[in-house]
Design an enzyme around this catalytic site. Structure first.
Site, PDB file in Angstrom:
ATOM      1  N   ASP A  77       0.980  -1.141  -0.115  1.00 31.52           N
ATOM      2  CA  ASP A  77       0.022   0.141   0.181  1.00 31.52           C
ATOM      3  C   ASP A  77       0.718   1.301   0.160  1.00 31.52           C
ATOM      4  O   ASP A  77       1.791   1.101   0.478  1.00 31.52           O
ATOM      5  CB  ASP A  77      -0.842  -0.109   1.274  1.00 31.52           C
ATOM      6  N   LYS A  79      -3.512   3.107  -3.007  1.00 26.23           N
ATOM      7  CA  LYS A  79      -4.969   3.406  -2.980  1.00 26.23           C
ATOM      8  C   LYS A  79      -5.286   4.663  -2.248  1.00 26.23           C
ATOM      9  O   LYS A  79      -5.964   5.012  -1.742  1.00 26.23           O
ATOM     10  CB  LYS A  79      -5.495   2.366  -2.007  1.00 26.23           C
ATOM     11  N   MET A 113      -8.481  10.617   6.933  1.00 27.63           N
ATOM     12  CA  MET A 113      -8.897  11.192   5.580  1.00 27.63           C
ATOM     13  C   MET A 113      -9.539  12.145   5.607  1.00 27.63           C
ATOM     14  O   MET A 113     -10.523  12.783   4.763  1.00 27.63           O
ATOM     15  CB  MET A 113      -9.563   9.865   4.592  1.00 27.63           C
TER      16      MET A 113
END
Ligand code: SAH
Length: 261
Positions: free
Chosen positions: A40, A62, A179
């Site tokens: 990742d 991602k 996020m």
């Protein structure tokens, strides 16, 4: 006759927030036995040093807003590799089961008849507060903690911030927003509908890494602080009274925002 290759293995492994010393022994063992590691892009470079030279590394980022490998491709690729007899490790930032789509990958692999080992990692929200010397819970300030995304999946309504704020205020819960950087203004406006303007906030970018930076502020100046300090992804926005001691310390200093480069 062609030799029959036995099925490989698959593990979803948490790489933790970045500091390699925070890797679990189990994660390290999985990496040492891997023949292929799908990495990742939130996995810190220092972690990659623990992947054996004999293992193939495949970068499958991602990151929100950036070009990334489609999720379905990653899942299909993992299934193929296991069928080819590889010992596959899917190395994910933080904990694979905290806002990292680990659940989706597990379901796809299991549906393909593959047994999956899941190895916890320290989630970045934990590391962010611990790095500031702040506990996630404290009997005087917070009786629980909420890990939540600030970035809704396309087509899905994101968190209802006024409700989240009310819950955190009434139940004395520390809020860790993942996020959230690109939605900070929206999150701030929503949270102000249920939490006092002076609620302490910390933003921690690159938690546990050599380039960790943070700012301490209050809810009414969250977005302004992010912009002024140039803080952005990957960061954790932490909100709640557990940060009270930290903001008191910062108020004693000359600058309104304490930012450590
Ligand atoms: N599974 C991961 C979360 C993946 S979601 C975990 O448990 O940590 C991606 C978000 O995690 C980023 O946008 C950011 O909010 C957060 N994040 C990941 N690594 C981080 C780090 N080292 N410092 C601060 N935030 C981080």
């Amino acid at each position: 006759m062609k030799p029959v290759r036995s099925m490989g293995t698959c593990a979803l492994v948490g790489a933790g927030p970045g500091d390699p010393d925070l890797l679990t022994l189990k994660a390290l063992k999985c990496l040492q036995q891997a023949t292929v590691v799908l990495v990742d892009d939130l996995v810190a470079p220092a972690i990659l040093a623990h992947i054996p030279a004999s293992a193939r590394q495949v970068a499958v980022g991602k990151r929100g807003g950036c070009l990334s490998t489609p999720q379905t491709f990653i899942e299909k690729h993992m299934i193929q590799l296991v069928h080819q007899g590889e010992r596959v490790v899917r190395l994910k930032g933080g904990d694979p089961f905290v806002l990292g789509r680990g659940g989706e990958e597990l379901a796809r692999l299991q549906a393909a008849g593959i047994e999956v080992e899941v190895v916890n990692g320290i989630t970045s929200g934990q590391a962010a507060l611990t790095g500031l010397g702040v506990p996630l819970t404290h009997r005087d300030h917070a009786q629980g903690v909420l890990f939540i995304t600030g970035h809704a999946q396309p087509g899905v309504t994101g968190p209802d911030w006024p409700s989240v704020a009310q819950l955190c205020h009434q139940q004395r819960i520390t809020l860790l927003i993942y996020m959230g950087a690109s939605r900070a203004a929206h999150i701030q406006a929503g949270l102000l509908k249920g939490l006092p303007a002076h609620t302490p906030v910390a933003v921690v970018q690159n938690a546990s890494r050599p380039d960790q930076r943070h700012a301490v502020t209050t809810l009414n100046t969250l977005h302004q602080t992010l912009q002024a300090e140039g803080l952005g992804s990957p960061c954790i926005i932490a909100v709640g009274d557990v940060l009270t001691g930290l903001s008191a310390l910062q108020n004693q200093s000359a600058s309104p925002i304490r930012c450590v480069a």
